[in-house]
Design an enzyme around this catalytic site. Structure first.
Site, PDB file in Angstrom:
ATOM      1  N   ASP A  13       0.862  -1.182   0.000  1.00  0.00           N
ATOM      2  CA  ASP A  13       0.000   0.000   0.000  1.00  0.00           C
ATOM      3  C   ASP A  13       0.900   1.235   0.000  1.00  0.00           C
ATOM      4  OD1 ASP A  13      -2.279   1.843   0.616  1.00  0.00           O
ATOM      5  OD2 ASP A  13      -3.332  -0.039   0.983  1.00  0.00           O
ATOM      6  N   HIS A  44       2.100   1.872  -3.238  1.00  0.00           N
ATOM      7  CA  HIS A  44       1.233   2.887  -3.847  1.00  0.00           C
ATOM      8  C   HIS A  44       1.849   4.283  -3.782  1.00  0.00           C
ATOM      9  CE1 HIS A  44      -2.587   0.197  -3.111  1.00  0.00           C
ATOM     10  NE2 HIS A  44      -1.659  -0.379  -3.864  1.00  0.00           N
TER      11      HIS A  44
END
Length: 358
Positions: A255, A278
């Protein structure tokens, strides 16, 4: 958390440290010596039974080796020793140090808190493992929490292992807002004038690090490791904190490498390598009323590679609004990044997104 406890041998005898022995070790000998000793022992029948569980016969050893511990060496879930040591050190005037030796430990959970009478160093040299089963955590939102400590140092080249593989498979929080929460590996709540350096967090079930209400806290030479498929495993999430520095660190996760919640001010990220994940994000913001200002975010000399995003500002759908100001992104190298710069007005996949990206 428990260290070595000698088990009875097969004859029923037990041994006391300091009386029968002073330390335990695993001898490593030349291959020829081992072959000769085993041959003579077998021919002479000198040892009819033995408790040797580890032996190396293939070649000389050129690296550090950890032998398989006997039963009783670890006590899963026993955190009383750690908390007792912390209480004693915390109550003593001056600078104090707690050392976790280079071994493998299991720890169900720990809430380490309260102001200490002096500076305190928590030196982790070994590996501390969380329970594999998420349901084994009695606190669903955290594994290890440090709270209300000033002049705190966490270091030692040790590792916190969240053992999150099973949790990732059952994590549907990206689609289900009512999903069961999973424990964050390391929480730092209201920590001031402190540093975390030369420490690793791996395989967290949820966020690796969550920072709340902290001031003047630095992460240096900090390593985070989890695969790209590990859901919701943000590297370092910061909220309502001032003067947080993240430098010379490696973050690999599934993430956001680094994410900012509301109230984050004067945050500096320098020489950080983010891959995969991310990217570096501000948000998601606007989920709650009266969220605090996000201001003063400085990202410099970083490398972002093999990520979905580079740098990003994102909000919740139907958000309450808020303010983001004084953002600085400089000398950032990006490799194989899908959206290098992206401003999104919703972060939920079930909603239509309005966004700008470059």
């Amino acid at each position: 958390m428990k260290a070595l406890r000698k088990e009875p041998d097969e004859e029923g005898y037990t041994y006391l440290k300091g009386l029968d022995y002073t330390e335990t070790f695993s001898p490593v000998a030349k291959l020829t010596t081992v072959h000769t000793l085993l041959a003579v022992t077998a021919i002479k029948n000198w040892i009819p039974s033995t408790q040797v569980h580890n032996i190396f016969l293939h070649s000389d050893l050129n690296e550090e080796v950890y032998m398989k511990p006997p039963l009783g060496y670890l006590s899963p879930g026993d955190d009383r020793v750690l908390l007792s040591a912390w209480k004693n050190a915390c109550a003593t005037m001056g600078s104090n140090k707690i050392v976790i030796p280079k071994r493998v430990y299991f720890l169900s959970e720990a809430d380490i808190k309260d102001p200490c009478k002096g500076a305190i160093r928590f030196q982790v040299r070994g590996t501390i493992k969380a329970p594999i089963d998420p349901s084994a955590h009695s606190k669903t939102d955290s594994w290890i929490t440090f709270s209300y400590i000033d002049q705190f140092i966490l270091n030692g080249e040790g590792t916190f292992d969240g053992q999150g593989e099973i949790a990732w498979k059952n994590n549907n929080c990206g689609q289900n807002l009512k999903c069961n929460s999973l424990p964050i590996s390391l929480r730092f709540n209201f920590i001031t004038n402190s540093i975390v350096h030369d420490i690793a967090s791996i395989q967290s079930k949820n966020f690796h690090v969550n920072i709340l209400g902290c001031k003047n806290l630095t992460f240096q030479n900090f390593t985070i490791t989890a695969p790209a498929t590990s859901a919701n495993t943000d590297g370092i999430h910061i909220g309502r904190s001032n003067g947080i520095n993240i430098t010379d660190s490696n973050i690999s996760t599934g993430d956001d490498c680094i994410s900012l919640g509301d109230g984050s001010q004067q945050i500096r990220v320098t020489n950080v390598r983010c891959r995969p994940g991310h990217g570096i994000s501000v948000g998601s913001l606007g989920k709650f009323k009266n969220e605090e200002l996000v201001s003063g975010f400085f990202v410099k000399n970083c490398t972002i590679s093999n990520t979905t995003n580079g740098v990003r500002i994102k909000t919740w759908p139907v958000s309450y609004g808020g303010t983001v100001s004084d953002m600085h992104f400089k000398d950032i190298k990006m490799e194989n990044v899908t959206s290098p710069i992206i401003w999104t007005f919703t972060s939920r996949p079930s909603h239509k997104e309005a966004y700008w990206h470059w």
